[in-house]
Design an enzyme around this catalytic site. Structure first.
Site, PDB file in Angstrom:
ATOM      1  N   GLU A 171      -0.358  -1.304  -6.576  1.00  0.00           N
ATOM      2  CA  GLU A 171      -0.529  -0.401  -8.118  1.00  0.00           C
ATOM      3  C   GLU A 171      -0.090   0.711  -7.713  1.00  0.00           C
ATOM      4  O   GLU A 171      -0.064   1.160  -8.785  1.00  0.00           O
ATOM      5  CB  GLU A 171      -2.416  -0.479  -6.915  1.00  0.00           C
ATOM      6  CG  GLU A 171      -2.210   0.050  -5.325  1.00  0.00           C
ATOM      7  CD  GLU A 171      -3.464   0.813  -5.050  1.00  0.00           C
ATOM      8  OE1 GLU A 171      -4.881  -0.086  -5.196  1.00  0.00           O
ATOM      9  OE2 GLU A 171      -3.637   1.285  -4.447  1.00  0.00           O
ATOM     10  N   GLY A 196       1.868   4.940   1.154  1.00  0.00           N
ATOM     11  CA  GLY A 196       2.187   5.548   3.294  1.00  0.00           C
ATOM     12  C   GLY A 196       3.334   4.271   3.421  1.00  0.00           C
ATOM     13  O   GLY A 196       4.418   4.072   3.107  1.00  0.00           O
ATOM     14  N   SER A 197       4.178   5.838   4.467  1.00  0.00           N
ATOM     15  CA  SER A 197       5.237   5.528   5.212  1.00  0.00           C
ATOM     16  C   SER A 197       5.149   4.152   5.444  1.00  0.00           C
ATOM     17  O   SER A 197       6.625   3.877   5.600  1.00  0.00           O
ATOM     18  CB  SER A 197       4.934   6.701   6.354  1.00  0.00           C
ATOM     19  OG  SER A 197       4.269   7.088   7.302  1.00  0.00           O
ATOM     20  N   VAL A 198       4.552   3.378   6.326  1.00  0.00           N
ATOM     21  CA  VAL A 198       4.886   2.665   6.799  1.00  0.00           C
ATOM     22  C   VAL A 198       4.753   1.596   5.762  1.00  0.00           C
ATOM     23  O   VAL A 198       5.961   0.519   5.616  1.00  0.00           O
ATOM     24  CB  VAL A 198       3.698   2.276   8.181  1.00  0.00           C
ATOM     25  CG1 VAL A 198       3.873   0.161   8.335  1.00  0.00           C
ATOM     26  CG2 VAL A 198       3.175   2.955   9.077  1.00  0.00           C
ATOM     27  N   ASN A 204      -8.809   8.377   3.972  1.00  0.00           N
ATOM     28  CA  ASN A 204      -8.668   8.324   3.018  1.00  0.00           C
ATOM     29  C   ASN A 204      -9.417   7.915   1.775  1.00  0.00           C
ATOM     30  O   ASN A 204     -10.080   7.918   1.026  1.00  0.00           O
ATOM     31  CB  ASN A 204      -6.909   8.413   2.088  1.00  0.00           C
ATOM     32  CG  ASN A 204      -6.676   8.885   3.201  1.00  0.00           C
ATOM     33  OD1 ASN A 204      -6.323  10.123   3.479  1.00  0.00           O
ATOM     34  ND2 ASN A 204      -4.999   7.967   3.391  1.00  0.00           N
ATOM     35  N   GLY A 215       1.258  -0.736  -0.347  1.00  0.00           N
ATOM     36  CA  GLY A 215      -0.443  -0.030  -0.463  1.00  0.00           C
ATOM     37  C   GLY A 215       0.638   1.487  -0.328  1.00  0.00           C
ATOM     38  O   GLY A 215       1.781   1.280  -0.532  1.00  0.00           O
TER      39      GLY A 215
HETATM   40  C1  LIG Z   1      -4.296   3.511   6.540  1.00  0.00           C
HETATM   41  C2  LIG Z   1      -3.511   4.834   5.670  1.00  0.00           C
HETATM   42  C3  LIG Z   1      -4.445   6.130   7.303  1.00  0.00           C
HETATM   43  C4  LIG Z   1      -2.233   4.832   7.176  1.00  0.00           C
HETATM   44  O1  LIG Z   1      -1.120   5.417   6.214  1.00  0.00           O
HETATM   45  P1  LIG Z   1       0.120   5.907   6.462  1.00  0.00           P
HETATM   46  O2  LIG Z   1       0.577   7.235   6.376  1.00  0.00           O
HETATM   47  O3  LIG Z   1       0.579   4.217   6.401  1.00  0.00           O
HETATM   48  O4  LIG Z   1       0.170   5.152   7.949  1.00  0.00           O
HETATM   49  P2  LIG Z   1       0.509   6.716   9.908  1.00  0.00           P
HETATM   50  O5  LIG Z   1       0.699   5.828  10.615  1.00  0.00           O
HETATM   51  O6  LIG Z   1       1.900   7.831   9.395  1.00  0.00           O
HETATM   52  O7  LIG Z   1      -1.482   7.704   9.723  1.00  0.00           O
HETATM   53  C5  LIG Z   1      -1.802   8.324   9.165  1.00  0.00           C
HETATM   54  C6  LIG Z   1      -2.351   8.473  10.626  1.00  0.00           C
HETATM   55  O8  LIG Z   1      -3.451   8.465  11.000  1.00  0.00           O
HETATM   56  C7  LIG Z   1      -3.815   8.458  12.222  1.00  0.00           C
HETATM   57  N1  LIG Z   1      -4.074   7.048  13.117  1.00  0.00           N
HETATM   58  C8  LIG Z   1      -3.543   5.976  13.090  1.00  0.00           C
HETATM   59  N2  LIG Z   1      -3.384   5.039  13.454  1.00  0.00           N
HETATM   60  C9  LIG Z   1      -4.953   5.819  14.316  1.00  0.00           C
HETATM   61  C10 LIG Z   1      -6.213   5.445  15.071  1.00  0.00           C
HETATM   62  N3  LIG Z   1      -6.077   4.111  15.220  1.00  0.00           N
HETATM   63  N4  LIG Z   1      -7.292   6.232  15.396  1.00  0.00           N
HETATM   64  C11 LIG Z   1      -6.995   7.505  15.215  1.00  0.00           C
HETATM   65  N5  LIG Z   1      -5.927   7.994  14.103  1.00  0.00           N
HETATM   66  C12 LIG Z   1      -4.734   6.804  13.302  1.00  0.00           C
HETATM   67  C13 LIG Z   1      -1.746   8.695  12.708  1.00  0.00           C
HETATM   68  O9  LIG Z   1      -1.793   9.174  13.855  1.00  0.00           O
HETATM   69  C14 LIG Z   1      -1.230  10.153  11.252  1.00  0.00           C
HETATM   70  O10 LIG Z   1      -2.838  11.278  11.125  1.00  0.00           O
HETATM   71  P3  LIG Z   1      -1.775  12.094  10.829  1.00  0.00           P
HETATM   72  O11 LIG Z   1      -1.658  12.368   9.797  1.00  0.00           O
HETATM   73  O12 LIG Z   1      -2.444  13.204  11.801  1.00  0.00           O
HETATM   74  O13 LIG Z   1      -0.417  11.857  11.626  1.00  0.00           O
HETATM   75  C15 LIG Z   1      -3.214   4.322   4.420  1.00  0.00           C
HETATM   76  O14 LIG Z   1      -2.712   3.451   4.630  1.00  0.00           O
HETATM   77  C16 LIG Z   1      -4.509   4.432   3.928  1.00  0.00           C
HETATM   78  O15 LIG Z   1      -5.478   5.419   3.926  1.00  0.00           O
HETATM   79  N6  LIG Z   1      -5.241   2.942   4.049  1.00  0.00           N
HETATM   80  C17 LIG Z   1      -6.529   2.660   3.244  1.00  0.00           C
HETATM   81  C18 LIG Z   1      -6.376   3.128   1.586  1.00  0.00           C
HETATM   82  C19 LIG Z   1      -4.900   1.806   1.469  1.00  0.00           C
HETATM   83  O16 LIG Z   1      -4.824   0.587   1.850  1.00  0.00           O
HETATM   84  N7  LIG Z   1      -4.985   1.723  -0.174  1.00  0.00           N
HETATM   85  C20 LIG Z   1      -3.893   0.645  -1.008  1.00  0.00           C
HETATM   86  C21 LIG Z   1      -2.954   0.624  -1.339  1.00  0.00           C
HETATM   87  S1  LIG Z   1      -2.340   2.665  -1.623  1.00  0.00           S
END
Ligand SMILES: CC(C)(COP(=O)(O)OP(=O)(O)OC[C@H]1O[C@@H](n2cnc3c(N)ncnc32)[C@H](O)[C@@H]1OP(=O)(O)O)[C@@H](O)C(=O)NCCC(=O)NCCS
Ligand SMILES: CC(C)(COP(=O)(O)OP(=O)(O)OC[C@H]1O[C@@H](n2cnc3c(N)ncnc32)[C@H](O)[C@@H]1OP(=O)(O)O)[C@@H](O)C(=O)NCCC(=O)NCCS
Lengths: 497, 497
Positions: free
Chosen positions: B288, B265-267, B378, B263
């Site tokens: 993707e 994102g940073s993780v 998102n 996916g």
């Molecule tokens: C889930 C998703 C938001 C994580 O994003 P990420 O950049 O990898 O992870 P991060 O740990 O930086 O989290 C993003 C934000 O969510 C917040 N967050 C993480 N876990 C949370 C939770 N359980 N409850 C509330 N907020 C949460 C983080 O604090 C961070 O907030 P910020 O933007 O204010 O700093 C992102 O992967 C996503 O949108 N996934 C759905 C779409 C997807 O999987 N697509 C597949 C391929 S593109």
């Protein structure tokens, strides 16, 4: 000596009693058994095994196609035979043991079990037990009224027990199409591009030396208890047909619709039955189970082809259809459930998926499995295989259950089997909500107005109004979202005083 | 006159300014725009349109591939241009408008949007706007850094605006494989059996007369803000690699693993980056989006092929890779998102799907989209396309968020995007839970022990103990199941005092 049923003379010496065959199964083994929606399950050996387990305690992991007939799962539960059960069941006795935490139940998409088995992501099968009409000259096993996972179980197991069921007509031979996808990473496309497409053999081919025992039985398949259509299921069918007429009018499909899939159960059966009095014709089914309604549709001249993984009939329909099953040849096909439910084929064909919900919420999430969010009913079965990939993903349910004490339309479902992303159309006897292309707030208004029972409509509208005032893409009063289920648990009803 | 970019001289007279092209878009229209994970979006015309909308209020339905760069969604939200947005976004400004109920957001599996469009189950596209590297002699549109839904948008729309972006290197030409599934009910198998498989043309073929306007632009793709791996993401990568080593040892795959999807994102980026120091080699991606880590893996000699729908790089990586993109030809392919994410192909190839969760629960249900059960982050994106059909379905997340005030492991998720049926492996920095073949009660013990943060572990164990005492396949204290989210809302933390 059953020469028409066992055509490979080298196998005669494998014929044993059910008790003897059951001795091949030992404590701790993983057993793969035929049987799908109470059709075509092995019968004699499992019963003998359960008898033995009552005398000498033992545990097995049991995998099947889906649910079993002849009260087998009940008998197993009573004999405390099962440590683990995969991937579906529908027995009240086993259900109790599952909900008590005595049997570990792994509730899976029906297309996925053998995919995981093949790659050793589930325990390897030690022995397969498969009901058959006959064994061919080359040792090919001809299944009976279901294919389910039998083919892959027999292929993957080092040993196979075959139950030759003399009550299953030889006429079933030729109805099956046993195609098994090639192994990844070198897998070819599944060469099925129409419900009537054939890609495999009419029997399960395994090396005959793997057949460790053959048991002759005359136990019948259980008959399905078919609840006749009532006012509510007739109303559901009516809404569906009106909707499909509209889709045809909009040019989204022809009057032959798209290949139909319908879940098991009385609601789905009634809905299909409703198509008899519809303007559609030249229909085809690409489903996992064929119920009475399929044959009614054939006889009404509405249906031209049906593909599935099993045939489950009422006693009456069984007596009518089975002796003449030859007359349906060329119009009927039974496949491994991996293929009948395969995402690749379901998506390619553009199936109209009609499945039953226990409850759904105002945003379109569906719970098919967990009563009150905790207690397993049957399992997700193939509903997810079809709902995710269907051309249309339709869920039906009566708007209330248990004499109105339960609303099947709730603020938030207590368990999710089908997410909002996978649900297109919701139908109750009250009406239909077409959620395609709508955002959650739009869906809520529609679901409450069209699908909820009048006695719960105001409470839902009140919930939604207070939720929406709080902001959010999918508004909820989060501390109250499951309060209807909590009330049901505490007070026995979701109804406010 | 950009002869290398517009090779069909008959089209010169379509060249207009962005403002002029934007005039083709009228109030109430449905617009299909290129752009996927902030790569390859049309830039000049949308900005001109937003400017116009500020002066003369208007509303459109906007469909894209996925998220847009250049703050477009933010600009649209500020101009109140959007009535409906499909199928994904990741902009804080638009997110606000969505959560306020101002913009109707339809959050879809990324493989499904064009399937619904093609069958008129979503509003028909009035006009498509597609960024291109060039237009060929035959009027073929060569996409830039993403394909997304551009091909189907252009094919289905009666009018197409092409933005020729001079900053996108001509070297991108040849990297694309534009294959569109044939129409149902007569659809053939998708002829792709390996990540490197080609089935279409290197450009989008439409009748040139549909090209209503051509705009020349030099706006760059936005660069991705890549957070470098930290201790926690490194720990997650470590657990994943240990797990994959174990799978190889068990004979479930070779050291070349299976095609990888990760996916955005940073993780996810950090996790892929971790593969550089792994014992695996000859890796392939069928994903993707390709991030920095993909090119790091190429350069480390670990990766032999990558297929996706877009390339999204940090500024630094962009400057390094793009001028040499030709060097990756033969190792890189960009496809329509319908194909990069197609259930048929994902299942056939047996992809290892690695996606990020916001939160998951002790039974393995995953929430990827809704903060607190209500507020859209998102969207589900392609995560469901891969998680459902992958050979392995892995979800990663840090065990806490917001300085520990939020536990990402909860009793019950507040929204479900991926059901327990679709989730195989869960990983946090604390450890990994392998849920394959386990029943809910077994999963709970494992998830609490291996994945939860120590500061929430006892509270989860206490919840589970009390729930299990109540009976049920999936035990819950239903009136308390969402109390952690309610506490977060009321007190700003899930932490007990
Ligand atoms: C889930 C998703 C938001 C994580 O994003 P990420 O950049 O990898 O992870 P991060 O740990 O930086 O989290 C993003 C934000 O969510 C917040 N967050 C993480 N876990 C949370 C939770 N359980 N409850 C509330 N907020 C949460 C983080 O604090 C961070 O907030 P910020 O933007 O204010 O700093 C992102 O992967 C996503 O949108 N996934 C759905 C779409 C997807 O999987 N697509 C597949 C391929 S593109
Ligand atoms: C959901 C399902 C249980 C409905 O079964 P059905 O026979 O069509 O429908 P019914 O209305 O008779 O409901 C079955 C039972 O659930 C109960 N029920 C229905 N809605 C309920 C609700 N919201 N809460 C609690 N119980 C409910 C009914 O009262 C009935 O109880 P009973 O057995 O004690 O009489 C069944 O379709 C199923 O198991 N589906 C999941 C598997 C599936 O879809 N497979 C696909 C193809 S086989």
């Amino acid at each position: 000596m059953y020469r028409d049923r066992i055509r490979n003379a080298g196998l005669y010496n494998r014929i044993v009693t059910a008790d003897e065959a059951a001795l091949l199964i030992r404590d701790g083994m993983t057993v793969g058994m035929s049987g799908f929606t109470r059709a075509g399950e092995a019968k004699a050996v499992p019963l003998a095994l359960a008898e033995r387990a009552k005398r000498e305690p033992m545990k097995i992991t049991l995998m099947t196609g889906a649910s079993l007939g002849n009260d087998l799962d009940k008998t197993f539960a009573e004999a405390h035979l099962l440590s683990r059960r995969i991937p579906f069941q529908s027995d009240p006795g086993l259900r109790k043991a599952i909900n008590a935490g005595e049997v570990m139940f792994v509730d899976q998409h029906l297309s996925e079990t053998v995919e995981m088995l093949r790659t050793h992501q589930l325990p390897d099968i030690d022995i397969a037990i498969v009901e058959a009409v006959a064994i061919t000259e080359t040792g090919g096993i001809v299944p009976t009224t279901s294919v389910g996972n039998s083919a892959s179980f027999a292929i993957l197991a080092p040993k196979v027990i075959v139950e030759i069921n003399l009550t299953q007509p030889l006429l079933l031979e030729g109805l099956h199409d046993i195609y098994i996808p090639t192994k990844r990473p070198h897998r070819e496309p599944i060469p099925i591009v129409a419900p009537e497409g054939r890609a495999g053999l009419p029997y399960i081919q395994i090396p005959p030396e793997k057949i460790a025992a053959i048991v002759i039985t005359e136990k019948l398949d259980s008959s399905a208890k078919v609840t006749p259509p009532d006012d509510e299921t007739r109303a559901i069918a009516g809404h569906l047909i009106e909707f499909l007429r509209h889709e045809v009018k909009m040019g989204r499909m022809g009057t032959d619709l798209r290949p139909l899939q319908a879940g098991i159960g009385s609601v789905a059966n009634a809905v299909l039955h409703g198509l008899i009095d519809s303007p559609f014709h030249d229909l085809k089914m690409y489903s996992e189970v064929l119920q009475d309604s399929t044959f009614d549709l054939f006889d009404a001249g509405k249906l031209v082809f049906a593909s599935a993984s099993s045939i489950t009939l009422s006693a009456e329909k069984h007596d009518e259809v089975m002796p003449n099953i030859g007359a349906y040849k060329g119009r009927l096909l039974l496949r491994p459930q991996e293929i009948s439910n395969h995402p690749e084929v379901v998506r390619r064909l553009g199936v109209i998926a009609i499945n039953t919900a226990l409850e759904f919420d105002i945003y379109g999430n569906v719970n098919s499995t967990h009563v009150g969010g905790t207690h397993m009913m049957n399992g997700i079965g193939g509903s997810g295989d079809f709902a995710r990939n269907g051309f249309l993903s339709i869920f039906v349910t009566k708007s209330t259950a248990k004499d109105g004490k339960i609303s099947s339309v709730v603020p938030m479902v207590s368990h999710v089997d089908h997410t909002e992303h996978d649900v297109g159309i919701l139908i109750t006897e009250q009406g239909l909500a077409d959620l395609r292309g709508l955002a959650p707030r739009e869906r809520a208004a529609l679901v409450i107005r069209n699908c909820a029972h009048p006695s719960y409509r105001d409470a839902l509208a009140d919930y939604y109004t207070r939720a929406a005032a709080r902001d959010g893409h999918t508004p909820h009063v989060i501390e109250e979202a499951l309060s209807w289920h909590a009330a049901l648990r505490e007070r026995g009803t979701m109804m406010k005083d």
